[in-house]
Design an enzyme around this catalytic site. Structure first.
Site, PDB file in Angstrom:
ATOM      1  CB  CYS A  81      -0.926   0.076   1.010  1.00 20.30           C
ATOM      2  SG  CYS A  81      -2.495   0.975   0.966  1.00 20.30           S
ATOM      3  CG  HIS A 177      -3.152  -3.335   3.721  1.00 18.32           C
ATOM      4  ND1 HIS A 177      -2.200  -2.483   4.694  1.00 18.32           N
ATOM      5  CD2 HIS A 177      -3.871  -2.228   3.129  1.00 18.32           C
ATOM      6  CE1 HIS A 177      -2.261  -0.935   4.598  1.00 18.32           C
ATOM      7  NE2 HIS A 177      -3.125  -0.961   3.374  1.00 18.32           N
ATOM      8  CD  GLU A 179      -0.045  -5.330   5.954  1.00 19.23           C
ATOM      9  OE1 GLU A 179      -0.722  -4.166   6.003  1.00 19.23           O
ATOM     10  OE2 GLU A 179       0.121  -5.806   5.046  1.00 19.23           O
TER      11      GLU A 179
END
Length: 199
Positions: A81, A177, A179
């Site tokens: 991002c 994202h 994560e």
């Protein structure tokens, strides 16, 4: 033999989540807040967050030029991002004084998919991941997209025709994202790349 050492730029953004995903991928992750913590790394993650804030704080803390030098030297770097924005050679809709680390021959547009309220998740086919028949749960939050690609940039995934995951040499970037999903396959791909660099 010690595990692969990967730093996570820790001036702002999803630092803790990336550290957890790296640990789940078999790497030894550590936060990076000052230039000395960039030493002896096999790779570096630039997390999501606010790209103008990350840029400003990196320049204040003396991290901007050392990271640019590491990218130029070939260190594997992954940006998610805001991290994708920081790895782009050109930024559209950025702050007039905003600087990127550069490295990937591409032009990205900040907040291209809309504001925070326009956040969404989509199952993506991402080239190069383990278990390729299983889609990746991609979470987009105020995400950029790629508007121009250099000839040496490989597209790993697209949404609505726009590249949202790319790779050039040792540099990897996604608009989304990974994560926050619990799916560590993208981090594992990067750890594998960093381990190869280390050898």
């Amino acid at each position: 033999m010690s595990s692969t050492q990967i730093g996570v730029l820790a001036v702002q953004g999803d630092v803790r989540e990336h550290l957890a995903a790296l640990a789940g991928s078999g790497a030894d992750g550590r936060p990076v807040r000052r230039p000395g913590e960039l030493e002896d790394l096999d790779g570096l993650v630039i997390p999501g967050g606010e790209s103008t804030t990350i840029d400003r704080l990196c320049r204040i803390f003396g991290l901007h030029e050392p990271i640019r030098a590491l990218i130029a030297s070939g260190l594997p770097v992954y940006g998610s991002c805001a991290g994708m924005i920081q790895l782009a050679d050109e930024i559209l809709d950025g702050h007039p004084e905003q600087q990127s680390f550069g490295g990937i021959d591409m032009t990205v547009r900040r907040n291209a998919f809309g504001r925070q309220v326009d956040s969404f998740e989509v199952d993506l086919a991402v080239t190069g991941l383990a278990d390729p028949d299983r889609p990746f749960p991609a979470v987009f939050i105020r995400a950029p997209w790629v508007e121009r690609l250099g000839e040496s940039v490989e597209v790993l995934a697209r949404v609505e025709g726009h590249p949202v995951a790319v790779r050039q040499g040792t540099l990897l970037a996604t608009s989304f994202h990974p994560e926050v999903t619990g799916d560590h396959r993208l981090h594992a791909l990067f750890v594998e790349q960093a381990a190869a660099y280390r050898r």
